[in-house]
Design a protein around this motif. Structure first.
Motif, mmCIF file in Angstrom:
data_model
loop_
_atom_site.group_PDB
_atom_site.id
_atom_site.type_symbol
_atom_site.label_atom_id
_atom_site.label_comp_id
_atom_site.label_asym_id
_atom_site.label_seq_id
_atom_site.Cartn_x
_atom_site.Cartn_y
_atom_site.Cartn_z
ATOM 1 N N ASP A 19 59.416 -7.445 2.060
ATOM 2 C CA ASP A 19 60.160 -8.261 1.249
ATOM 3 C C ASP A 19 59.239 -9.000 0.129
ATOM 4 O O ASP A 19 58.275 -9.875 0.686
ATOM 5 N N ASN A 20 59.395 -8.698 -1.039
ATOM 6 C CA ASN A 20 58.369 -9.271 -1.948
ATOM 7 C C ASN A 20 58.348 -10.864 -2.225
ATOM 8 O O ASN A 20 57.525 -11.428 -2.136
ATOM 9 N N LYS A 21 59.657 -11.311 -1.782
ATOM 10 C CA LYS A 21 60.140 -12.843 -1.985
ATOM 11 C C LYS A 21 59.241 -13.514 -0.996
ATOM 12 O O LYS A 21 58.312 -14.605 -1.284
ATOM 13 N N SER A 22 59.470 -13.179 0.307
ATOM 14 C CA SER A 22 58.625 -13.747 1.436
ATOM 15 C C SER A 22 57.631 -13.321 2.083
ATOM 16 O O SER A 22 56.753 -13.937 2.601
ATOM 17 N N GLY A 23 57.269 -11.956 1.619
ATOM 18 C CA GLY A 23 56.188 -11.253 2.261
ATOM 19 C C GLY A 23 56.184 -10.723 3.527
ATOM 20 O O GLY A 23 55.231 -10.158 4.066
ATOM 21 N N LYS A 24 57.518 -10.822 4.251
ATOM 22 C CA LYS A 24 57.495 -10.469 5.439
ATOM 23 C C LYS A 24 57.762 -8.932 5.377
ATOM 24 O O LYS A 24 58.090 -8.175 4.606
ATOM 25 N N LYS A 25 57.440 -8.253 6.389
ATOM 26 C CA LYS A 25 57.522 -6.946 6.637
ATOM 27 C C LYS A 25 58.568 -6.576 7.689
ATOM 28 O O LYS A 25 58.686 -7.390 8.742
ATOM 29 N N TYR A 26 59.344 -5.767 7.457
ATOM 30 C CA TYR A 26 60.594 -5.280 8.320
ATOM 31 C C TYR A 26 60.464 -3.562 8.625
ATOM 32 O O TYR A 26 60.141 -2.969 7.861
ATOM 33 N N VAL A 27 60.596 -3.449 9.974
ATOM 34 C CA VAL A 27 60.830 -2.083 10.395
ATOM 35 C C VAL A 27 62.120 -1.591 10.399
ATOM 36 O O VAL A 27 63.448 -2.236 10.923
ATOM 37 N N ILE A 28 62.558 -0.599 9.411
ATOM 38 C CA ILE A 28 63.803 -0.029 9.385
ATOM 39 C C ILE A 28 63.855 1.238 10.120
ATOM 40 O O ILE A 28 62.867 1.953 9.970
ATOM 41 N N ALA A 82 48.424 -3.684 21.725
ATOM 42 C CA ALA A 82 49.056 -2.920 20.557
ATOM 43 C C ALA A 82 50.228 -3.612 20.139
ATOM 44 O O ALA A 82 50.243 -3.627 19.024
ATOM 45 N N MET A 83 51.044 -3.816 20.990
ATOM 46 C CA MET A 83 52.277 -4.780 20.600
ATOM 47 C C MET A 83 52.063 -5.942 19.718
ATOM 48 O O MET A 83 52.822 -6.202 18.964
ATOM 49 N N ILE A 84 51.162 -6.724 20.220
ATOM 50 C CA ILE A 84 50.798 -7.966 19.540
ATOM 51 C C ILE A 84 50.185 -7.459 18.060
ATOM 52 O O ILE A 84 50.388 -8.353 17.201
ATOM 53 N N ILE A 85 49.348 -6.579 18.148
ATOM 54 C CA ILE A 85 48.444 -6.089 16.817
ATOM 55 C C ILE A 85 49.802 -5.867 15.794
ATOM 56 O O ILE A 85 49.823 -6.265 14.610
ATOM 57 N N VAL A 86 50.890 -4.971 16.138
ATOM 58 C CA VAL A 86 51.904 -4.721 15.404
ATOM 59 C C VAL A 86 52.693 -5.748 15.034
ATOM 60 O O VAL A 86 53.098 -5.836 13.770
ATOM 61 N N HIS A 87 52.814 -6.581 15.966
ATOM 62 C CA HIS A 87 53.812 -7.864 15.568
ATOM 63 C C HIS A 87 52.898 -8.634 14.576
ATOM 64 O O HIS A 87 53.818 -9.346 13.595
ATOM 65 N N ASN A 88 51.920 -8.669 14.668
ATOM 66 C CA ASN A 88 51.297 -9.641 13.517
ATOM 67 C C ASN A 88 50.698 -8.969 12.207
ATOM 68 O O ASN A 88 50.073 -9.664 11.489
ATOM 69 N N LEU A 89 51.107 -7.661 11.953
ATOM 70 C CA LEU A 89 50.811 -7.173 10.860
ATOM 71 C C LEU A 89 51.514 -7.726 9.870
ATOM 72 O O LEU A 89 52.526 -8.170 9.643
#
Length: 89
Positions: A19-28, A82-89
Motif C-alpha cells: 500500500d503506497n499510502k501506508s507503506g504496509k505490505k500485504y500477502v494476497i 523464518a516466520m519472524i523475518i517474514v512478518h517484519n518485512l
C-alpha cells in the motif's frame, strides 16, 4: 514430499502487494489455498490419530528409519525465526 508440494503450491498462489499510502505490505492469496491448508490440517489430525492408536508401530517405524528426535528443537527454532523475518518485512 507432500509438504514441499503443498508449500510450493501456496507460494505460487500468493503475491505480495504494498500500500503506497501506508507503506504496509500485504500477502494476497487465492481462495484455493484455504482448501490446501484445510487438506494439510486434516492429514495432520489423521496422522495424530494413527500414532495415538498404534503407538508401538509408530515407535518401531521411528527406530527403523533413524528418526532423530533431537532435530525437532532446531527445526522449530528455524521455522519460528523464518516466520519472524517474514512478518517484519
Amino acid at each position: 514430499m507432500l509438504g514441499v508440494l503443498a508449500g510450493g503450491a501456496l507460494v505460487l498462489l500468493s503475491k505480495v502487494e504494498q500500500d503506497n499510502k501506508s507503506g504496509k505490505k500485504y500477502v494476497i492469496t487465492h481462495p484455493i489455498s484455504i482448501a490446501i491448508l484445510f487438506f494439510i490440517f486434516m492429514l495432520r489430525i489423521v496422522l495424530i490419530e494413527l500414532v495415538t492408536h498404534n503407538a508401538e508401530t509408530a515407535f518401531r517405524f521411528l527406530m527403523e528409519h533413524d528418526f532423530k528426535l533431537d532435530l525437532l528443537g532446531p527445526i522449530f527454532i528455524l521455522i519460528t525465526g523464518a516466520m519472524i523475518i517474514v512478518h517484519n518485512l
